[in-house]
Design an enzyme around this catalytic site. Structure first.
Site, PDB file in Angstrom:
ATOM      1  CB  CYS A 124      -0.919   0.029   1.220  1.00 19.85           C
ATOM      2  SG  CYS A 124      -1.754  -1.534   1.531  1.00 19.85           S
TER       3      CYS A 124
ATOM      4  CG  HIS B  33      -2.726   3.529   5.077  1.00 20.47           C
ATOM      5  ND1 HIS B  33      -2.479   3.623   3.727  1.00 20.47           N
ATOM      6  CD2 HIS B  33      -2.879   2.202   5.334  1.00 20.47           C
ATOM      7  CE1 HIS B  33      -2.490   2.418   3.184  1.00 20.47           C
ATOM      8  NE2 HIS B  33      -2.741   1.534   4.141  1.00 20.47           N
TER       9      HIS B  33
ATOM     10  CG  HIS C 247      -6.673   0.374   0.543  1.00 22.46           C
ATOM     11  ND1 HIS C 247      -5.616   0.886  -0.175  1.00 22.46           N
ATOM     12  CD2 HIS C 247      -6.106  -0.289   1.601  1.00 22.46           C
ATOM     13  CE1 HIS C 247      -4.485   0.557   0.397  1.00 22.46           C
ATOM     14  NE2 HIS C 247      -4.759  -0.160   1.486  1.00 22.46           N
TER      15      HIS C 247
END
Length: 634
Positions: free
Chosen positions: A280, A436, A474
């Protein structure tokens, strides 16, 4: 003195729309915009989504009928709001049609069964009672005696995850250029990089001709390669599905292919290249490569980006099996519901609230970095600057997917750099966090504790926190790109996107020194921290300085006279940028795709021990290299 990496262009596409002109950012703060700005946004999205079109005489609806701008914006408003951002997955296989699957079954054969199959479909272990005869080099005839035959019967099964952050309905980047069986991520790459270049207002050929070809670099990739049917997804399914593997699936599936595509078909670059994969945190890993290259003087212009298209049944099932995704049953349990509506799917991602998992998404984001001297010489528009990106691993872990301690180090270093540049007061009062914020129960605790501990260390009392995954989902390796481009929008508009799905901060969130908000939050920032906590212990935090702070730094470094000359040169750049943005808002894009142009294979070069001259490139590649080791003595 180290060079400052200046952001002079950004482009891309995600669930909120186009990145250039801050379109995607404006979609996340739409209710806080003036009416005229809302209308401009809605018209731009209507054109992107094929709900309307602009021709020489004005706006037309989807049927080609003339319509006023005001009427078209109002007519399309509901469709745009419902078919952007996180929503029910629109692929019918995730709904009534069902996902394709196979079921093992046994058939009772009263007589002999004879059938033909392709040679590659024959099982490795053929029962000795089967008779196999070759029909031709590709086809076999198989005879099975009476008895039982185990077969795979095709069937469908209901999807267990039905929410994702998808590109706006009606937008398909592959139709904008000569795409031939390109994986979706690579089509998104071509669009995003083209959007970045065109919106910068700079002519790429002019920029390239000012530099040694080796002073340019591209760092771009993704976190998991291209896993749709045009890439490795189709390749890996080819045998079991009975389909033929194509010549493109293998090469186009690699994770560094976005960089390769840009070099070969968009930029024609022979400079530095590569892709850093960090789950990520992949966007920030690539950004760090570009920032360090420019700071150290190795490169003067760097294109940085990522492109991830993970909304496929296989990838979704993999994350669901890990317990990482907000699946339907978890969402029902979270809100004590028996059925989920479209509105429930739009609320699937809930950073720092009571939540149950992240929501998968697709996105491609690119920025163009120049060193500060080159940016001034070209009259480039300054969107911000990146003085540093910090990366640290987690160390010993119980589980490879569990969080660890690396993020404390990355954010701590980032805060230290920001304090050294801006001072204590600015760090405490005029910076914000782009979290995040995945919407998993584990993340809300661990990331908020990182924020809290760093805030304590620097005596920050009320640190604003943005978490755009609430809108976008995401997007894996592109997630920090979504965050960074959103931060640039916040600098431009003085607004931080709220977290609309945050009904209440969860009790286990360390929120004492943090400020959370549901609605857009008016805030004038000097800097933003882009934070990423990736699977496997891939932590990264980037520092992004506002345009105002960047200009002050450049004035300090180059003097007011140089800045005055830059402002004069910038006028032409801004005009070119504005012309593109107006055309793009009307659905007219400048997609660069130069397949087969200017191909060189070696014999065309002229080479000496000092340089290599390349046809089509204004300046040669210097062969002078730094030798830090000294010359060997005789």
């Amino acid at each position: 003195m180290s060079h400052l990496p200046v952001i002079v262009g950004m482009g891309g596409i995600n669930a909120a729309g186009r990145t250039s002109g801050h379109q995607a950012f404006r979609r996340t703060v739409i209710d806080a915009l003036p009416h005229a700005e809302q209308q401009r946004l809605l018209l731009g999205l209507a054109a992107l989504m094929k709900l309307g079109s602009y021709q020489a005489e004005g706006w037309h609806d989807a049927h080609g009928n003339p319509v006023s701008a005001t009427d078209l914006a109002e007519r399309c408003r509901g469709q745009i709001l419902d078919h952007t951002l996180i929503r029910r997955i629109e692929d019918p296989r995730f709904n009534e049609e069902g996902l394709p699957a196979n079921r093992r079954a046994s058939l009772a054969l009263e007589g002999q069964l004879t059938f033909r199959i392709r040679r590659r479909q024959l099982p490795e272990q053929v029962p000795p009672t089967w008779q196999v005869r070759e029909v031709d080099r590709h086809l076999l005839e198989v005879s099975v005696p009476p008895g039982e035959l185990e077969v795979l019967l095709p069937e469908s099964r209901p999807a267990q995850v039905r929410a994702a952050g998808q590109l706006p309905s009606g937008f398909d980047p592959s139709v904008l250029y000569r795409s031939v069986h390109h994986p979706r991520g690579l089509s998104m790459t071509v669009f995003a990089a083209s959007d970045c270049l065109a919106s910068s207002g700079l002519e790429w050929e002019t920029l390239r001709n000012r530099l040694d070809p080796d002073e340019i670099a591209v760092y771009a990739g993704n976190s998991i390669g291209q896993l749709d049917d045009q890439g490795w997804g189709g390749l890996l399914k080819s045998f079991v599905s009975g389909n033929r593997a194509t010549s493109k699936q293998m090469p186009l599936g690699y994770g560094q292919m976005p960089a390769d595509f840009l070099n070969a078909y968009v930029l024609g670059s022979v400079g530095g290249t590569g892709a850093a994969l960090g789950a990520c945190a992949s966007f920030l890993y690539n950004l760090r490569l570009g920032v360090e290259d420019i700071c150290n003087g190795r490169r003067r212009a760097v294109m940085v980006g990522t492109a991830d298209a993970p909304v496929t049944s296989e990838i979704i099932e993999g994350f669901r099996a890990m317990g990482a995704l907000a699946d339907d049953e978890s969402l029902k349990a979270l809100d004590a519901l028996e059925l989920l509506t479209d509105a429930d799917y739009q609320r699937a991602c809930r950073p720092f609230a009571r939540n149950c998992g992240f929501t998968i998404a697709e996105s491609s984001q690119f920025i163009l970095l120049l060193d500060d001297t080159l940016a001034l010489e070209l009259g480039a528009e300054i969107l911000g600057s990146v003085p540093g990106v910090f990366v640290n691993a987690d160390g010993w872990k119980r589980s490879i997917s569990a969080p660890g301690i690396g993020n404390y180090i990355t954010l701590g270093k980032a805060a230290a750099l920001a304090r050294d540049i801006l001072g204590d007061e600015a760090l405490r009062q005029r910076t914000f966090l782009h979290a995040h914020g995945t919407s998993t129960p584990k993340n809300r605790v661990t990331e908020s504790h990182v924020f809290d501990l760093v805030a304590q260390a620097y005596d920050i009392r009320s640190w604003p926190v943005a978490a755009v995954k609430a809108f976008l989902g995401h997007s894996q390796g592109s997630a920090a790109g979504d965050q960074l481009t959103s931060a640039l929008g916040s600098f431009a508009y003085g607004l931080l996107p709220g977290i609309p799905t945050l009904d209440k901060v969860a009790d286990d969130v360390h929120a004492e020194r943090l400020t959370f908000f549901r609605e857009p939050y008016a805030f004038r920032a000097d800097a933003a921290f882009i934070n990423a906590k990736g699977f496997g212990g891939n932590n990264a935090t980037g520092v992004v300085l506002s345009p105002g702070v960047t200009e002050r730094l450049l004035t300090q470094r180059h003097g007011e006279a140089a800045m005055g000359v830059w402002r004069e040169r910038r006028d032409a750049t801004l005009q070119a940028s504005q012309a593109y943005l107006e055309a793009a808002d009307r659905g007219h894009f400048e997609v660069r795709y130069r397949f087969g142009e200017g191909v060189l294979e070696g014999p065309e070069l002229e080479m000496s021990h000092r340089q290599i001259s390349i046809p089509g490139y204004a300046r040669p590649v210097s062969l002078a290299v730094d030798n830090p080791f000294g010359k060997l003595e005789d």
